[in-house]
Design an enzyme around this catalytic site. Structure first.
Site, PDB file in Angstrom:
ATOM      1  N   SER A 198       9.445  -7.161 -11.024  1.00  0.00           N
ATOM      2  CA  SER A 198      10.315  -7.629  -9.775  1.00  0.00           C
ATOM      3  C   SER A 198      10.888  -8.986 -10.067  1.00  0.00           C
ATOM      4  O   SER A 198      11.442  -9.181 -11.199  1.00  0.00           O
ATOM      5  CB  SER A 198       9.780  -7.421  -8.519  1.00  0.00           C
ATOM      6  OG  SER A 198      10.557  -7.324  -7.398  1.00  0.00           O
ATOM      7  N   ASP A 304      13.738   3.599  -6.733  1.00  0.00           N
ATOM      8  CA  ASP A 304      13.631   2.189  -6.471  1.00  0.00           C
ATOM      9  C   ASP A 304      14.851   1.714  -5.787  1.00  0.00           C
ATOM     10  O   ASP A 304      15.964   1.611  -6.068  1.00  0.00           O
ATOM     11  CB  ASP A 304      13.388   1.287  -7.783  1.00  0.00           C
ATOM     12  CG  ASP A 304      12.990  -0.183  -7.105  1.00  0.00           C
ATOM     13  OD1 ASP A 304      13.015  -0.476  -6.007  1.00  0.00           O
ATOM     14  OD2 ASP A 304      12.409  -0.864  -8.117  1.00  0.00           O
ATOM     15  N   HIS A 335       9.422   1.153  -6.056  1.00  0.00           N
ATOM     16  CA  HIS A 335       9.356  -0.109  -6.683  1.00  0.00           C
ATOM     17  C   HIS A 335       7.734  -0.219  -7.128  1.00  0.00           C
ATOM     18  O   HIS A 335       6.929  -1.168  -6.591  1.00  0.00           O
ATOM     19  CB  HIS A 335       9.767  -1.190  -5.733  1.00  0.00           C
ATOM     20  CG  HIS A 335       9.945  -2.585  -6.354  1.00  0.00           C
ATOM     21  ND1 HIS A 335      10.866  -2.778  -7.134  1.00  0.00           N
ATOM     22  CD2 HIS A 335       9.443  -3.646  -5.967  1.00  0.00           C
ATOM     23  CE1 HIS A 335      10.843  -3.977  -7.337  1.00  0.00           C
ATOM     24  NE2 HIS A 335       9.951  -4.543  -6.613  1.00  0.00           N
TER      25      HIS A 335
END
Length: 651
Positions: A198, A304, A335
């Protein structure tokens, strides 16, 4: 796609010289017995743990002195005693103190001397015994670092780049946050690999885009490639807040007290109009892909909805254009880190990747397939190249069908018009579930059932020509596989995984830092359809990606929507659908008005990358006309949770 260049095997000079000497003395079989894998021969419990503060050369908090970022280091003691230099694995993160890392939200902890006692995740536990140093960097403005978080801008990227420079003898570091005693990095050979999920992986992308010397590889997991595309897509807002909210979320208490000026810059530079300002240009790593020298091992979930797959397609294509060595894993998850959906294979592959890229071992990973793709939960396939050779964009045309409001999708130009009214209470789940019913909030178009499998691979585009009834209008375009399947339940809280209670261990442990983590398993859902790819736009951006403008009601406009990259096989017997609609609830914000939009079908089309191109599509859709499907409501995943505003863990 440009041909993939092969990796160059690197060895330390002494190792290469020794290998050459041995090759002249030993038999061919013995000469080939060069190391192929780093082994856990060093003590983790006795590892050196230290902290340094690297000078970034910036003064983000405007306190009159340059900012220093905290760098926590774990490295083998034995190699230091032997005078051997080691490579570095680095994770630069804003989350080490505020939010935690990984599925169990681990944070850094420290001993009484201020040395890191626990480093989140398993990287140090696993790799330090194998002869690597692990470095955890607190981004400027977070945890023990000076400065301010600027959400992917110069401060964020310099936080990590300065550390790579220090590891290669080009920057200054100190043994304390304010002191004058210098710290040297004589223990490393400077060869650095960055990894992270991320925001952390985003920093790896951004540092690679500077072209910094010494950064040999990056492993961005669920990472952003352009911050504009995290908050907007073609003018359509994806969130109801801007980067100033995210900065405040991760800033340390010190930074919150000193970073008002940076917060104002984030607000002023990121207007909710969706215009591309200089702030966004600074945070666009795709445009700097030509500078990337590091190899890239990219991992992403195709469902995601936090860091969306558009980030993959544009970054991957730019890297390919510039001949960067690449590898990719694409899962069915949202995610989620690969450690939590394919743990054993992931650790093995990551180990081999770093051994090749940082240790210089010729272990063959560069000659293996470029892509691993999850076709069904825990069922993986590979591709020698990605997208595969023979993938070509094919132009599909929507047309009116025999049932009003239920159109067809094929190769021939359509005719007539279809109308829909933007309904902010509806989403892609509603549209797909009622694909065979005329509903007022969408225009749907479906192929006949396929007579053979059809594979999409890469990024699609949908060109829409529409006449709005109001001065503002947002558009969504969605590709859907209509047919029964069992998929990972990406709309569930775990985004495709369930966390169990049993633990497995990955590396050595200490009393303060264990290497054992909770196991997971796939969380699945039986569905009647699967959303394959999505894209959004503000119709007011029809003339420019840089700036939107009010629409003239009754005037016709054309705009091309970028759809997210994917790799999906529509099986024989299923149908492929295109939906064009307005607001996709939970995924984009609605416009000021509730327009009626009239589609000109003769000027509306989808450009979809099929393996085998138009020929493959024609063969898959050739056959007897299908019976009219029952206009039943189809089952899918529940509507995904309200869109994330924090690019971090799946929790």
């Amino acid at each position: 796609m440009p041909k993939r260049t092969r990796f160059t095997t690197w060895r330390p000079l002494a190792t290469a010289a020794t290998a050459a000497l041995l090759a002249t003395l030993l038999t061919p079989a013995a000469a080939q017995a060069a190391p192929r894998e780093s082994e856990p021969v060093y003590s983790y419990g006795n590892a050196i743990r230290e902290a340094v503060w690297v000078d970034t050369g910036l003064d983000g908090d405007r306190d009159g002195r340059t900012d220093r970022v905290a760098v926590d280091i774990v490295r083998p003691r034995e190699t230091a005693r032997q005078g051997r230099k080691v490579p570095v694995i680095m994770d630069a993160s804003p989350y080490y103190s505020c939010c935690g890392r990984g599925n169990e939200s681990q944070k850094k902890t420290y001993d009484a001397q201020g040395r890191v006692a626990r480093m989140p995740l398993y990287y140090d536990n696993y790799f330090v015994p194998r002869g690597y140093a692990f470095v955890g960097v607190d981004l400027a403005g977070t945890n023990r670092s000076d400065g301010c978080v600027d959400v992917g801008g110069r401060s964020d990227i310099r936080s990590a780049k300065a550390v790579v420079d220090w590891l290669n003898g080009r920057a200054k570091a100190y043994t304390s946050r304010t002191g004058t005693t210098r710290a040297q990095a004589g223990w490393t050979n400077g060869r650095t690999g960055m990894i992270g999920k991320s925001w952390d992986g985003t920093i790896a992308n951004g540092v690679a885009a500077t072209g910094v010397e010494g950064l040999k590889t990056i492993v961005p997991i669920s990472a952003i490639s352009s911050w504009y595309d995290y908050y907007f897509q073609q003018g359509a807002p994806l969130y109801d807040s801007g980067p100033e909210w995210l900065s405040d979320y991760v800033n340390s208490p010190d930074a919150r007290a000193q970073c008002d000026a940076v917060q104002r810059e984030l607000v002023d530079g990121a207007p909710r109009t969706g215009d591309r300002t200089p702030l966004w240009s600074e945070r666009d790593y795709v445009k700097a892909a030509r500078k990337v020298k590091a190899s890239v091992f990219l991992v992403h979930g195709m469902q995601d909805l936090n860091v969306r797959m558009k980030h993959v397609g544009q970054w991957w294509d730019a890297l390919a254009k510039n001949g960067v060595d690449r590898k990719i894993w694409l899962s069915q998850t949202g995610h989620v880190d690969p450690f939590d959906f394919r743990r054993a294979k992931w650790v093995e592959t990551l180990h081999r990747w770093f051994d090749h890229e940082l240790m210089g071992y010729d272990n063959g990973i560069d000659r293996e397939p470029m892509a691993d793709i999850e076709r069904a939960p825990d069922q993986w396939t590979t591709s020698a190249l990605w997208p595969p050779s023979g993938t070509r964009a094919t132009t599909l045309r929507p047309d009116r069908g025999t049932t009003p409001g239920v159109g067809t999708l094929g190769l021939h130009r359509g005719h007539g018009t279809e109308n829909f009214t933007d309904d902010p209470a509806r989403s892609e789940i509603d549209w797909a579930a009622r694909i065979d019913r005329p509903t007022p909030e969408k225009a749907g178009f479906v192929t006949r059932p396929l007579t053979r499998d059809l594979r999409l691979s890469g990024s699609s585009e949908v060109t829409v020509t529409a006449t709005p009834s109001t001065p503002t209008a947002h558009l969504s375009a969605v590709l859907v596989d209509i047919g029964p399947a069992t998929i990972r339940d990406y709309a569930d809280a775990g985004e495709g995984i369930t966390t169990l209670t049993d633990r497995t261990c990955w590396g050595a442990s200490t009393t303060a830092d264990g290497s054992c983590f909770k196991e997971t398993e796939a969380k699945t859902a039986a569905v009647d359809y699967t959303v394959v790819s999505r894209g959004w736009a503000d119709l007011g951006n029809h003339a420019s990606d840089l700036k939107g403008a009010p629409l003239t009601p009754g005037k016709r406009y054309s705009i091309t929507l970028d759809l997210a990259a994917t790799d999906h096989v529509v099986p024989k017997g299923h149908r492929l659908a295109l939906v064009v609609a307005g607001t996709d609830r939970g995924l984009i914000d609605p416009p000021s008005d509730k327009p009626v939009l009239t589609l000109d079908l003769s000027r509306t089309s989808a450009h979809v990358p099929f393996v085998g191109g138009a020929t493959a599509f024609a063969r898959a859709t050739t056959g007897a006309a299908s019976a009219t499907p029952d206009a039943t409501v189809l089952d899918g995943v529940r509507e995904p949770r309200t869109a994330h505003r924090v690019p971090e863990a799946n929790r």
